[in-house]
Every structure is written in structure tokens, then in C-alpha cells.
Design a protein around this motif. Structure first.
Motif, PDB file in Angstrom:
ATOM      1  N   ASP A 235       0.858  -1.182   0.000  1.00  0.00           N
ATOM      2  CA  ASP A 235       0.000   0.000   0.000  1.00  0.00           C
ATOM      3  C   ASP A 235       0.896   1.234   0.000  1.00  0.00           C
ATOM      4  O   ASP A 235       1.961   1.237   0.608  1.00  0.00           O
ATOM      5  N   PHE A 236       0.446   2.289  -0.707  1.00  0.00           N
ATOM      6  CA  PHE A 236       1.270   3.490  -0.823  1.00  0.00           C
ATOM      7  C   PHE A 236       0.359   4.699  -0.827  1.00  0.00           C
ATOM      8  O   PHE A 236      -0.522   4.817  -1.678  1.00  0.00           O
ATOM      9  N   LEU A 237       0.555   5.602   0.133  1.00  0.00           N
ATOM     10  CA  LEU A 237      -0.212   6.844   0.259  1.00  0.00           C
ATOM     11  C   LEU A 237      -1.722   6.604   0.198  1.00  0.00           C
ATOM     12  O   LEU A 237      -2.447   7.301  -0.483  1.00  0.00           O
ATOM     13  N   GLY A 238      -2.180   5.575   0.901  1.00  0.00           N
ATOM     14  CA  GLY A 238      -3.613   5.293   0.954  1.00  0.00           C
ATOM     15  C   GLY A 238      -4.158   4.549  -0.247  1.00  0.00           C
ATOM     16  O   GLY A 238      -5.361   4.312  -0.337  1.00  0.00           O
ATOM     17  N   ASN A 239      -3.302   4.155  -1.184  1.00  0.00           N
ATOM     18  CA  ASN A 239      -3.733   3.383  -2.344  1.00  0.00           C
ATOM     19  C   ASN A 239      -3.370   1.919  -2.132  1.00  0.00           C
ATOM     20  O   ASN A 239      -2.234   1.586  -1.820  1.00  0.00           O
ATOM     21  N   ASN A 240      -4.356   1.030  -2.295  1.00  0.00           N
ATOM     22  CA  ASN A 240      -4.164  -0.394  -2.075  1.00  0.00           C
ATOM     23  C   ASN A 240      -3.684  -1.052  -3.366  1.00  0.00           C
ATOM     24  O   ASN A 240      -4.456  -1.240  -4.296  1.00  0.00           O
ATOM     25  N   PHE A 241      -2.394  -1.381  -3.413  1.00  0.00           N
ATOM     26  CA  PHE A 241      -1.823  -2.037  -4.585  1.00  0.00           C
ATOM     27  C   PHE A 241      -1.678  -3.543  -4.394  1.00  0.00           C
ATOM     28  O   PHE A 241      -1.137  -4.222  -5.261  1.00  0.00           O
ATOM     29  N   SER A 242      -2.156  -4.091  -3.264  1.00  0.00           N
ATOM     30  CA  SER A 242      -1.976  -5.519  -2.986  1.00  0.00           C
ATOM     31  C   SER A 242      -2.728  -6.405  -3.983  1.00  0.00           C
ATOM     32  O   SER A 242      -2.328  -7.537  -4.233  1.00  0.00           O
ATOM     33  N   ASN A 243      -3.813  -5.919  -4.585  1.00  0.00           N
ATOM     34  CA  ASN A 243      -4.560  -6.727  -5.556  1.00  0.00           C
ATOM     35  C   ASN A 243      -3.804  -6.954  -6.859  1.00  0.00           C
ATOM     36  O   ASN A 243      -4.199  -7.795  -7.663  1.00  0.00           O
ATOM     37  N   LEU A 244      -2.736  -6.205  -7.094  1.00  0.00           N
ATOM     38  CA  LEU A 244      -1.949  -6.402  -8.316  1.00  0.00           C
ATOM     39  C   LEU A 244      -1.296  -7.774  -8.349  1.00  0.00           C
ATOM     40  O   LEU A 244      -0.928  -8.262  -9.410  1.00  0.00           O
ATOM     41  N   LYS A 245      -1.155  -8.415  -7.201  1.00  0.00           N
ATOM     42  CA  LYS A 245      -0.579  -9.760  -7.153  1.00  0.00           C
ATOM     43  C   LYS A 245      -1.610 -10.805  -7.604  1.00  0.00           C
ATOM     44  O   LYS A 245      -1.263 -11.783  -8.254  1.00  0.00           O
ATOM     45  N   LYS A 246      -2.884 -10.591  -7.292  1.00  0.00           N
ATOM     46  CA  LYS A 246      -3.927 -11.579  -7.583  1.00  0.00           C
ATOM     47  C   LYS A 246      -4.637 -11.352  -8.911  1.00  0.00           C
ATOM     48  O   LYS A 246      -5.151 -12.302  -9.498  1.00  0.00           O
ATOM     49  N   TYR A 247      -4.712 -10.109  -9.373  1.00  0.00           N
ATOM     50  CA  TYR A 247      -5.491  -9.781 -10.563  1.00  0.00           C
ATOM     51  C   TYR A 247      -4.636  -9.042 -11.599  1.00  0.00           C
ATOM     52  O   TYR A 247      -3.582  -8.509 -11.280  1.00  0.00           O
ATOM     53  N   ARG A 248      -5.162  -8.990 -12.821  1.00  0.00           N
ATOM     54  CA  ARG A 248      -4.538  -8.197 -13.880  1.00  0.00           C
ATOM     55  C   ARG A 248      -5.497  -7.064 -14.216  1.00  0.00           C
ATOM     56  O   ARG A 248      -6.708  -7.250 -14.308  1.00  0.00           O
ATOM     57  N   TYR A 249      -4.945  -5.855 -14.415  1.00  0.00           N
ATOM     58  CA  TYR A 249      -5.731  -4.672 -14.722  1.00  0.00           C
ATOM     59  C   TYR A 249      -5.275  -4.111 -16.065  1.00  0.00           C
ATOM     60  O   TYR A 249      -4.083  -3.975 -16.312  1.00  0.00           O
ATOM     61  N   GLN A 250      -6.251  -3.781 -16.891  1.00  0.00           N
ATOM     62  CA  GLN A 250      -5.949  -3.230 -18.210  1.00  0.00           C
ATOM     63  C   GLN A 250      -6.862  -2.037 -18.441  1.00  0.00           C
ATOM     64  O   GLN A 250      -8.082  -2.150 -18.331  1.00  0.00           O
ATOM     65  N   GLY A 251      -6.274  -0.864 -18.753  1.00  0.00           N
ATOM     66  CA  GLY A 251      -7.100   0.319 -18.945  1.00  0.00           C
ATOM     67  C   GLY A 251      -6.308   1.520 -19.423  1.00  0.00           C
ATOM     68  O   GLY A 251      -5.187   1.397 -19.892  1.00  0.00           O
ATOM     69  N   TRP A 252      -6.920   2.694 -19.263  1.00  0.00           N
ATOM     70  CA  TRP A 252      -6.328   3.959 -19.680  1.00  0.00           C
ATOM     71  C   TRP A 252      -6.406   4.945 -18.522  1.00  0.00           C
ATOM     72  O   TRP A 252      -7.166   4.739 -17.571  1.00  0.00           O
ATOM     73  N   PHE A 253      -5.622   6.024 -18.602  1.00  0.00           N
ATOM     74  CA  PHE A 253      -5.645   7.036 -17.545  1.00  0.00           C
ATOM     75  C   PHE A 253      -5.312   8.408 -18.117  1.00  0.00           C
ATOM     76  O   PHE A 253      -4.654   8.535 -19.151  1.00  0.00           O
ATOM     77  N   VAL A 254      -5.788   9.435 -17.424  1.00  0.00           N
ATOM     78  CA  VAL A 254      -5.446  10.834 -17.688  1.00  0.00           C
ATOM     79  C   VAL A 254      -5.290  11.512 -16.333  1.00  0.00           C
ATOM     80  O   VAL A 254      -5.849  11.053 -15.339  1.00  0.00           O
ATOM     81  N   GLY A 255      -4.544  12.607 -16.304  1.00  0.00           N
ATOM     82  CA  GLY A 255      -4.368  13.287 -15.032  1.00  0.00           C
ATOM     83  C   GLY A 255      -3.591  14.579 -15.173  1.00  0.00           C
ATOM     84  O   GLY A 255      -3.222  14.993 -16.278  1.00  0.00           O
ATOM     85  N   ALA A 256      -3.331  15.198 -14.029  1.00  0.00           N
ATOM     86  CA  ALA A 256      -2.606  16.460 -13.981  1.00  0.00           C
ATOM     87  C   ALA A 256      -1.898  16.563 -12.639  1.00  0.00           C
ATOM     88  O   ALA A 256      -2.309  15.927 -11.665  1.00  0.00           O
ATOM     89  N   GLY A 257      -0.836  17.367 -12.599  1.00  0.00           N
ATOM     90  CA  GLY A 257      -0.113  17.528 -11.350  1.00  0.00           C
ATOM     91  C   GLY A 257       0.802  18.729 -11.362  1.00  0.00           C
ATOM     92  O   GLY A 257       0.989  19.389 -12.387  1.00  0.00           O
TER      93      GLY A 257
END
Length: 193
Positions: A109-131
Motif C-alpha cells: 500500500d502506498f499513500l492510501g492506495n491499495n496495490f496488494s490486488n496487483l498480485k492476484k489480478y490483472r488490470y488493463q485500462g487507460w488514464f489521464v491526469g494532472a499535477g
């Protein structure tokens, strides 16, 4: 990736910006290099304290043990330099966008984001953002510099979720997610001309 660099060079040349001394920079992010991600960046001077930086990267590999971290990303950034462009402190505002296919990766987990499911599942998608970002550039010689930058912001993504990294059985589709956290990290080696 080279397509984006060609577009930047074309736009700059059409707007009357010459390629004279200290007006252009090419760069590579050593952090991406460490993850086998092909990357390149170009920066062009717009005014005495302003520049436009555009970076792109691609990771199209499947790693051992079925690990996937495939993605492409484009990240344009407007920079304001405190003193002179291409030297010292700068602040940036960036956009980001791309696609990903990630799975069988063990991350905490990093900064309140749960990344533990990346071990069990595969995710495929797109993203946009700003910073927003802060960075510093050290001049090493007439043409070479080193640059460090960190950015923080928001990204929106839509993705499909699959049962495992290697199988094609879809569990859910078109799921939305909002991410707030680091959006840019760079240790660049820069060639200025």
C-alpha cells in the motif's frame, strides 16, 4: 515515442523558435531505465524563464514468472525557472495520459492506495491526469546536465479487471478509479544544445 518528439520539433520550428544555443534539451529518465522502460524527453525554451518539456515512455515487455507492467505514457509539462532556464530550481505543471496492462506484481500500500490486488489480478485500462512538480537542474558541463524532479497530482482511470495475470477471464469491466499521489519522479541525464 519518436512520433511525439517529431511533433514537438515541428511545432517549435513552425512557431519561430530557433534551435540555437541553450534553447533545446534532450533527456532520458534513469528511473525508467532501471525498470526496462524505453523513454525520451525533449524540452524547448519558450521565454527567458519558461520552457515546455514533453516526455514519453513505453514498456512493452512481459517479465519472468508472468509479471506484467506494460504501459505507455505521455507527459507534457510547462516549466517556470526561478533564475535561468535549464539551470537551478523550477516549478512545473504537467498533464499525463496513457494505457496500461499490469498484473502479478507484488507492491505494498502506498499513500492510501491499495496495490496488494496487483498480485492476484490483472488490470488493463487507460488514464489521464494532472499535477504540479518541483525540480532542480545541475549543470555538469557546457552541454550536459543532471535533473531531479518530483510531482504530485491526480489521475483518473477506467480499467477492466481479470482473474489472473496470464488468463483472459474478465471479472469486471470499465471500472473507474481516482488516484491522488505522486504523478512524476525523474532523475534525468540531459543534453542541452
Amino acid at each position: 515515442m519518436y512520433r511525439y518528439l517529431s511533433i514537438i520539433i515541428l511545432i517549435a520550428s513552425l512557431s519561430g523558435i530557433g534551435a540555437s544555443a541553450q534553447k533545446w534539451a534532450l533527456k532520458s529518465n534513469l528511473l525508467y531505465d532501471a525498470t526496462a522502460t524505453i523513454n525520451a524527453g525533449a524540452e524547448v525554451a519558450l521565454a527567458p524563464r519558461w520552457s515546455l518539456d514533453v516526455s514519453a515512455n513505453l514498456n512493452a515487455w512481459t517479465f519472468s514468472e508472468g509479471k506484467r507492467w506494460k504501459h505507455w505514457l505521455v507527459q507534457p509539462e510547462a516549466r517556470y525557472w526561478i533564475c535561468d532556464r535549464f539551470a537551478g530550481h523550477f516549478f512545473g505543471a504537467h498533464l499525463l495520459g496513457g494505457q496500461y496492462n499490469i498484473g502479478n506484481i507484488d507492491l505494498p500500500d502506498f499513500l492510501g492506495n491499495n496495490f496488494s490486488n496487483l498480485k492476484k489480478y490483472r488490470y488493463q485500462g487507460w488514464f489521464v491526469g494532472a499535477g504540479l512538480a518541483y525540480g532542480y537542474t545541475w549543470i555538469l558541463s557546457r552541454h550536459w546536465s543532471a535533473e531531479a524532479e518530483i510531482g504530485f497530482g491526480w489521475a483518473y482511470t477506467r480499467y477492466d479487471k481479470y482473474r489472473c495475470a496470464n488468463c483472459g477471464r474478465k471479472v469486471a469491466d470499465n471500472l473507474p478509479h481516482h488516484y491522488v499521489g505522486p504523478t512524476k519522479a525523474a532523475l534525468n541525464i540531459v543534453y542541452v544544445f
